[in-house]
Design an enzyme around this catalytic site. Sequence first.
Site, PDB file in Angstrom:
ATOM      1  N   GLY A  11    -125.455  23.460  39.334  1.00  0.00           N
ATOM      2  CA  GLY A  11    -124.433  24.901  39.036  1.00  0.00           C
ATOM      3  C   GLY A  11    -124.513  25.623  39.419  1.00  0.00           C
ATOM      4  N   GLY A  13    -123.023  28.699  41.612  1.00  0.00           N
ATOM      5  CA  GLY A  13    -122.006  29.717  41.446  1.00  0.00           C
ATOM      6  C   GLY A  13    -122.039  31.224  40.371  1.00  0.00           C
ATOM      7  N   PHE A  14    -120.943  31.165  39.625  1.00  0.00           N
ATOM      8  CA  PHE A  14    -121.304  33.294  39.638  1.00  0.00           C
ATOM      9  C   PHE A  14    -122.188  33.026  38.735  1.00  0.00           C
ATOM     10  CE2 PHE A  14    -117.025  34.775  42.023  1.00  0.00           C
ATOM     11  CZ  PHE A  14    -117.383  35.082  42.398  1.00  0.00           C
ATOM     12  N   GLU A 168    -101.743  35.683  46.480  1.00  0.00           N
ATOM     13  CA  GLU A 168    -102.647  36.128  46.877  1.00  0.00           C
ATOM     14  C   GLU A 168    -102.398  35.493  48.666  1.00  0.00           C
ATOM     15  OE1 GLU A 168    -105.676  38.506  44.721  1.00  0.00           O
ATOM     16  OE2 GLU A 168    -106.283  35.932  45.160  1.00  0.00           O
ATOM     17  N   ASP A 298    -116.606  28.131  34.477  1.00  0.00           N
ATOM     18  CA  ASP A 298    -115.345  27.482  34.516  1.00  0.00           C
ATOM     19  C   ASP A 298    -115.981  25.971  33.715  1.00  0.00           C
ATOM     20  OD1 ASP A 298    -113.597  28.830  36.244  1.00  0.00           O
ATOM     21  OD2 ASP A 298    -114.076  28.430  37.758  1.00  0.00           O
TER      22      ASP A 298
END
Length: 420
Positions: A11, A13-14, A168, A298
Amino acid sequence: MTETYQVVIVGGGFAGVAAARDLGRKGIEVLLIDKNNYHQFQPLLYQVATSQIGVSEVSRPLRAIFHRRRSVRVLTDEVTAVDAAAHTVTTVDGTTYRGEILVLAAGAEPNFFNTPGAQEHAYPLYSLLDATRLGGAMVNLLDRSDRESAGAGSVNIVVVGGGPTGVETAGAIAENIKYVVPGYFSTALAARCHVHLVDLVPSVLGAFSVKSQTYARKHLIKAGVRLHMGTGVTEVRDDGVTLADGTTIPSKIVVWAGGLKAGDILSGSGLPQGRGGRIDVRADLTAPHVDGVYVLGDAANITDARGAHLPQLGSVAQQSGAWAARNIHADLTGGTREPFRYTDKGYMAMVGRGAAVAEIGRKRVQMQGPLAFIAWLGVHVALLSGARQKASALLSWADDYLTHTRSHVVLGHPEVAPKE
């Protein structure tokens, strides 16, 4: 064939990037695997879909991030199987990769909660492809509606989910209708366009204070968003949605911001899954019942020092990745792991131009309006990866919020047209 590394991270991601970056600084041999060759900034994908910023501002090549970290290898491939006990992952070509330490940070996927038709007809907003498809679909819808007669019916866009992403997204689409559509198309078309925000919970931004919820609600209504709170979606069709109270809303575009769940890759890992299909990790971010496996971002249910579950936020993922790197270094060098200590930065949500809500820090210092809007901009600039991305985003925001134009182009194509 099996390749072995000190650390294998699934992964980009962050969480995965933060862990790989800090381990690379220490010279630890890392393999970072992601099906995409870029890191994407998910909190701003709705702005890509609404042409506020461009794709290059929310994405950065993974190899560019690690080009100075020679001990980090980036592999663009899709992981099809995970064996947590063996510390191995297998990719689509059958190659197996093993790490002394295995890190699972594969992110999440949309949770449609078994809503009939949602997976087939709704537009999720969790990847760059999702954002560009949604943006193209909205352009196609406007182009097609512009060709219709002045007496044609409403042009509805439904957003499902009253959390930060849904709020948003609904606010950004409503402002496009208010400011951009009249200039690029016509005021007659803008008058026919409506945004509907739907959620089962009775209020928007359920995790926020009542004061923030009230502010967001008032601003959304002022922007023209039609709220359907306290009633869930029971069906999504190619021509609209049906709500639990029997209401139907005709719509060619349904945006799904109704929640996330862990990816299917965890189901065959041998790890016990908890809420949302995620792994309930221990205090030091390791998986239960097996040593040498970390689950982050996540993909994990992470708790703070008081035992409270932390939300699925970019700041949580980023901090968990950096903390895991410290513990992994301790594992490899004979040190001692430490329980994860999260620095609570609070919650934020953009509601529209110059309008946002922010509840900062553990004490939840509250801000609404322009001050919260500025804080939102500052935090998101800080989280963006790369100086070029930060500078470009600031320029795009200045152009967008100081004018009523859109400098970024979203192309409409038949393959991303609303499903019919």
